[in-house]
Design a protein around this motif. Structure first.
Motif, PDB file in Angstrom:
ATOM      1  N   ILE A 258       5.977 -26.937 -13.798  1.00  9.33           N
ATOM      2  CA  ILE A 258       6.899 -26.167 -14.645  1.00  9.33           C
ATOM      3  C   ILE A 258       7.733 -25.229 -13.780  1.00  9.33           C
ATOM      4  O   ILE A 258       8.964 -25.133 -13.946  1.00  9.33           O
ATOM      5  CB  ILE A 258       6.127 -25.373 -15.717  1.00  9.33           C
ATOM      6  CG1 ILE A 258       5.465 -26.324 -16.718  1.00  9.33           C
ATOM      7  CG2 ILE A 258       7.062 -24.410 -16.450  1.00  9.33           C
ATOM      8  CD1 ILE A 258       4.543 -25.625 -17.705  1.00  9.33           C
ATOM      9  N   VAL A 259       7.091 -24.528 -12.866  1.00 13.26           N
ATOM     10  CA  VAL A 259       7.822 -23.617 -11.973  1.00 13.26           C
ATOM     11  C   VAL A 259       8.838 -24.405 -11.155  1.00 13.26           C
ATOM     12  O   VAL A 259       9.990 -23.984 -10.998  1.00 13.26           O
ATOM     13  CB  VAL A 259       6.844 -22.859 -11.047  1.00 13.26           C
ATOM     14  CG1 VAL A 259       7.608 -22.096  -9.965  1.00 13.26           C
ATOM     15  CG2 VAL A 259       5.984 -21.891 -11.857  1.00 13.26           C
ATOM     16  N   PHE A 260       8.433 -25.567 -10.644  1.00  9.64           N
ATOM     17  CA  PHE A 260       9.365 -26.392  -9.870  1.00  9.64           C
ATOM     18  C   PHE A 260      10.556 -26.810 -10.721  1.00  9.64           C
ATOM     19  O   PHE A 260      11.709 -26.757 -10.269  1.00  9.64           O
ATOM     20  CB  PHE A 260       8.650 -27.635  -9.337  1.00  9.64           C
ATOM     21  CG  PHE A 260       9.561 -28.572  -8.588  1.00  9.64           C
ATOM     22  CD1 PHE A 260       9.828 -28.374  -7.246  1.00  9.64           C
ATOM     23  CD2 PHE A 260      10.175 -29.642  -9.240  1.00  9.64           C
ATOM     24  CE1 PHE A 260      10.683 -29.230  -6.560  1.00  9.64           C
ATOM     25  CE2 PHE A 260      11.031 -30.499  -8.563  1.00  9.64           C
ATOM     26  CZ  PHE A 260      11.287 -30.289  -7.216  1.00  9.64           C
ATOM     27  N   ALA A 261      10.294 -27.249 -11.943  1.00 11.10           N
ATOM     28  CA  ALA A 261      11.367 -27.712 -12.824  1.00 11.10           C
ATOM     29  C   ALA A 261      12.369 -26.603 -13.110  1.00 11.10           C
ATOM     30  O   ALA A 261      13.579 -26.835 -13.144  1.00 11.10           O
ATOM     31  CB  ALA A 261      10.777 -28.252 -14.129  1.00 11.10           C
ATOM     32  N   LYS A 262      11.875 -25.394 -13.302  1.00  8.00           N
ATOM     33  CA  LYS A 262      12.779 -24.274 -13.626  1.00  8.00           C
ATOM     34  C   LYS A 262      13.563 -23.800 -12.408  1.00  8.00           C
ATOM     35  O   LYS A 262      14.694 -23.322 -12.547  1.00  8.00           O
ATOM     36  CB  LYS A 262      11.968 -23.126 -14.223  1.00  8.00           C
ATOM     37  CG  LYS A 262      11.426 -23.442 -15.612  1.00  8.00           C
ATOM     38  CD  LYS A 262      10.875 -22.201 -16.290  1.00  8.00           C
ATOM     39  CE  LYS A 262      10.471 -22.492 -17.737  1.00  8.00           C
ATOM     40  NZ  LYS A 262      10.065 -21.277 -18.469  1.00  8.00           N
ATOM     41  N   LEU A 263      12.970 -23.931 -11.231  1.00 10.74           N
ATOM     42  CA  LEU A 263      13.665 -23.511 -10.015  1.00 10.74           C
ATOM     43  C   LEU A 263      14.634 -24.575  -9.509  1.00 10.74           C
ATOM     44  O   LEU A 263      15.477 -24.291  -8.664  1.00 10.74           O
ATOM     45  CB  LEU A 263      12.645 -23.184  -8.915  1.00 10.74           C
ATOM     46  CG  LEU A 263      11.825 -21.905  -9.091  1.00 10.74           C
ATOM     47  CD1 LEU A 263      10.772 -21.795  -7.990  1.00 10.74           C
ATOM     48  CD2 LEU A 263      12.717 -20.676  -9.085  1.00 10.74           C
ATOM     49  N   ASN A 264      14.491 -25.797 -10.015  1.00 11.95           N
ATOM     50  CA  ASN A 264      15.353 -26.895  -9.567  1.00 11.95           C
ATOM     51  C   ASN A 264      16.026 -27.560 -10.770  1.00 11.95           C
ATOM     52  O   ASN A 264      15.678 -28.693 -11.142  1.00 11.95           O
ATOM     53  CB  ASN A 264      14.525 -27.924  -8.791  1.00 11.95           C
ATOM     54  CG  ASN A 264      13.967 -27.365  -7.501  1.00 11.95           C
ATOM     55  OD1 ASN A 264      14.619 -27.393  -6.460  1.00 11.95           O
ATOM     56  ND2 ASN A 264      12.754 -26.843  -7.569  1.00 11.95           N
ATOM     57  N   TYR A 269      12.094 -31.995 -14.026  1.00 20.49           N
ATOM     58  CA  TYR A 269      10.860 -32.759 -13.839  1.00 20.49           C
ATOM     59  C   TYR A 269      11.146 -34.230 -14.122  1.00 20.49           C
ATOM     60  O   TYR A 269      11.827 -34.568 -15.084  1.00 20.49           O
ATOM     61  CB  TYR A 269       9.762 -32.258 -14.781  1.00 20.49           C
ATOM     62  CG  TYR A 269       8.543 -33.154 -14.789  1.00 20.49           C
ATOM     63  CD1 TYR A 269       7.626 -33.108 -13.749  1.00 20.49           C
ATOM     64  CD2 TYR A 269       8.344 -34.077 -15.818  1.00 20.49           C
ATOM     65  CE1 TYR A 269       6.530 -33.961 -13.732  1.00 20.49           C
ATOM     66  CE2 TYR A 269       7.246 -34.924 -15.817  1.00 20.49           C
ATOM     67  CZ  TYR A 269       6.342 -34.856 -14.771  1.00 20.49           C
ATOM     68  OH  TYR A 269       5.256 -35.698 -14.761  1.00 20.49           O
ATOM     69  N   VAL A 270      10.622 -35.091 -13.269  1.00 22.97           N
ATOM     70  CA  VAL A 270      10.753 -36.528 -13.457  1.00 22.97           C
ATOM     71  C   VAL A 270       9.355 -37.110 -13.504  1.00 22.97           C
ATOM     72  O   VAL A 270       8.489 -36.750 -12.703  1.00 22.97           O
ATOM     73  CB  VAL A 270      11.561 -37.179 -12.317  1.00 22.97           C
ATOM     74  CG1 VAL A 270      11.632 -38.684 -12.511  1.00 22.97           C
ATOM     75  CG2 VAL A 270      12.959 -36.582 -12.248  1.00 22.97           C
ATOM     76  N   GLN A 271       9.137 -38.011 -14.444  1.00 22.37           N
ATOM     77  CA  GLN A 271       7.823 -38.610 -14.606  1.00 22.37           C
ATOM     78  C   GLN A 271       7.343 -39.225 -13.290  1.00 22.37           C
ATOM     79  O   GLN A 271       8.063 -39.950 -12.634  1.00 22.37           O
ATOM     80  CB  GLN A 271       7.863 -39.680 -15.687  1.00 22.37           C
ATOM     81  CG  GLN A 271       6.491 -40.182 -16.109  1.00 22.37           C
ATOM     82  CD  GLN A 271       6.563 -41.097 -17.324  1.00 22.37           C
ATOM     83  OE1 GLN A 271       7.608 -41.654 -17.619  1.00 22.37           O
ATOM     84  NE2 GLN A 271       5.460 -41.233 -18.036  1.00 22.37           N
ATOM     85  N   GLY A 272       6.129 -38.899 -12.916  1.00 20.47           N
ATOM     86  CA  GLY A 272       5.556 -39.389 -11.669  1.00 20.47           C
ATOM     87  C   GLY A 272       5.377 -38.310 -10.628  1.00 20.47           C
ATOM     88  O   GLY A 272       4.610 -38.472  -9.675  1.00 20.47           O
TER      89      GLY A 272
END
Length: 446
Positions: A258-264, A269-272
């Motif tokens: 979640i943190v990665f998705a919000k920072l990028n 987020y991509v499945q996998g």
């Protein structure tokens, strides 16, 4: 390429021999969950365990940890080898790695050379080696404690800021406003009065700057992450089940993603991605150093970011057809196979018309985590992370080697049988596989 032009080393009986029974079942086979022993867990060796009463400070404990493991392991090597069946090569490589890690300044070139042959599991040093290979730890050991403290504090701040829902954000802003402006008691309850609620703070606002609108968009991604995390390695108690450990580990994976998705926001987020994160978190969480294991979530986040930086274009749909996208990488694999085994390439792509995207897409995007059992995946990753050119180059060589190792079956097969074989890759001797991949590298440079 005719058969007469096949390199002699490819015709060796070594590659057609049946793997021994301990070289695992395929993870996708129905019986694999019960037949495969639980992947290697890294329990703290007796020598590496420090009684609670003798622990000084966390920093000094970490600073001395590698030295302690080095000294104790050298004493116990022969005894542990005889009891666990560890090969002499593993013992030698373990001693070499421990020697490198005990230096004041780690020689990364030497470390990569040793680690590329595989990191023995018994010493509990894979965690430290991977962090060095990924650039998360600097070569200078004196800087380790300060760098780790800084990064872990940064991740904690990310979580505090990015995992907060709009209600909590609003209350936090209100408390700050109350503190600064000395509001009345009615206003200091933590709830905004009607006149203070801005359009962007209203739950029904659809504006792009609305924190609630962003929250609802994020909710869709969070739900996807939650579903994928729950499916991560269902055959491993470390990730799956109702135990407190499994739940805690899944929560950590979820927060990292979640943190990665919000920072990028460009990738989100991509499945996998959960499958790529899992090996990192598993290795770091099983570090025999308790302080290191406790900080596995923060360390995994930054190493995940570093690892994905070399593959991020594969996860961006807008770049799929560009010269840096996943299709371009799959084309490179096809060309690589043609260069090293044109007969096999022609049979696959011309005769049987097996498009490499049908099997290589998963191989490449998930870094082979789904093609082999977990323990073998860690061994392959030792080699991937050790390549100074970056993991992608070695990954393509390993993928090409996977095709070459089953070339006889592929050359005898049709579209259906070949596709089934490559989408459910058979059990393999990982050392043989990596040897072939290294041979391909030698041929390319000669």
């Amino acid at each position: 390429m005719g058969k007469d032009r096949i390199p002699d080393w490819l015709n060796s009986s070594l590659w057609s021999s049946t793997p021994s029974a301990d070289h695992r079942l395929h993870p996708h086979s129905p019986s694999s969950a019960s037949a495969v022993p639980h992947p290697i867990v890294l329990p703290p060796p007796a020598a590496a365990s420090t009684p609670q009463s003798t622990v000084t400070s966390p920093k000094s404990e970490f600073r001395d940890g590698v030295d302690k493991i080095t000294n104790d392991t050298s004493i116990d090597n022969e005894q542990s080898a005889s009891s666990s069946g560890v090969s002499p090569d593993d013992i030698s490589r373990q001693a070499q790695l421990l020697t490198e890690l005990s230096k004041k300044v780690v020689d990364l070139r030497e470390l990569r050379l040793i680690a590329s042959q595989g990191i023995p599991d018994g010493a509990g040093i894979r965690s430290t080696v991977w962090k060095l290979l990924l650039g998360y730890l600097p070569p200078d050991r004196v800087q380790w404690s300060s760098e780790l403290a800084k990064k872990r504090s940064e991740y904690k701040q990310f979580k505090e800021e990015l995992l907060m829902n709009p209600t909590e954000i609003t209350r936090k802003l209100e408390k700050s406003s109350v503190h600064e402006n000395d509001h009345s008691k009615s206003e200091s309850s933590g709830l905004l009065s009607r006149s203070q609620v801005t359009l962007g703070e209203h739950p029904l606002s659809l504006g792009e700057s609305s924190i609630w609108n962003q929250f609802f968009q994020d909710s869709e991604i969070i739900e996807q992450i939650d579903r994928d995390v729950k499916r991560t390695h269902p055959d491993m108690h470390f990730f799956s089940g109702d135990s407190q450990l499994a739940k805690s580990n899944r929560d950590a994976l979820k927060d990292i993603l979640i943190v990665f998705a919000k920072l990028n926001p460009g990738i989100r987020y991509v499945q996998g991605m959960n499958e790529i994160l899992a090996p990192l978190f598993y290795v770091f969480r099983n570090d025999p150093d308790e302080e290191m294991a406790a900080a596995a979530e923060a360390d995994s986040f930054f190493c995940f970011v570093e690892l994905l930086s070399g593959f991020r274009d594969h996860f961006c749909k807008q770049l799929d057809n560009s010269n840096v996208g996943i299709r371009a990488t799959i084309t490179r694999l096809s060309q690589f196979l043609k260069e090293h085994d044109e007969e096999l390439w022609r049979h696959l792509e011309i005769t049987t018309k097996v498009n490499p995207q049908f099997y290589a897409f998963r191989w490449i995007t998930l870094l082979l985590t789904q093609e082999f059992n977990f323990a073998d995946s860690l061994h392959i990753w030792d080699t991937l992370l050790s390549d100074p050119e970056g993991p992608l180059e070695t990954l393509l060589r390993v993928c090409c080697a996977m095709l070459i190792l089953v070339r006889r079956r592929l050359l005898a097969g049709d579209f259906t049988s070949n596709l089934k074989l490559l989408q459910n890759y058979p059990p393999s001797n990982i050392s043989h596989l990596l040897y072939v991949a290294n041979k391909l590298r030698s041929q390319a440079t000669s």
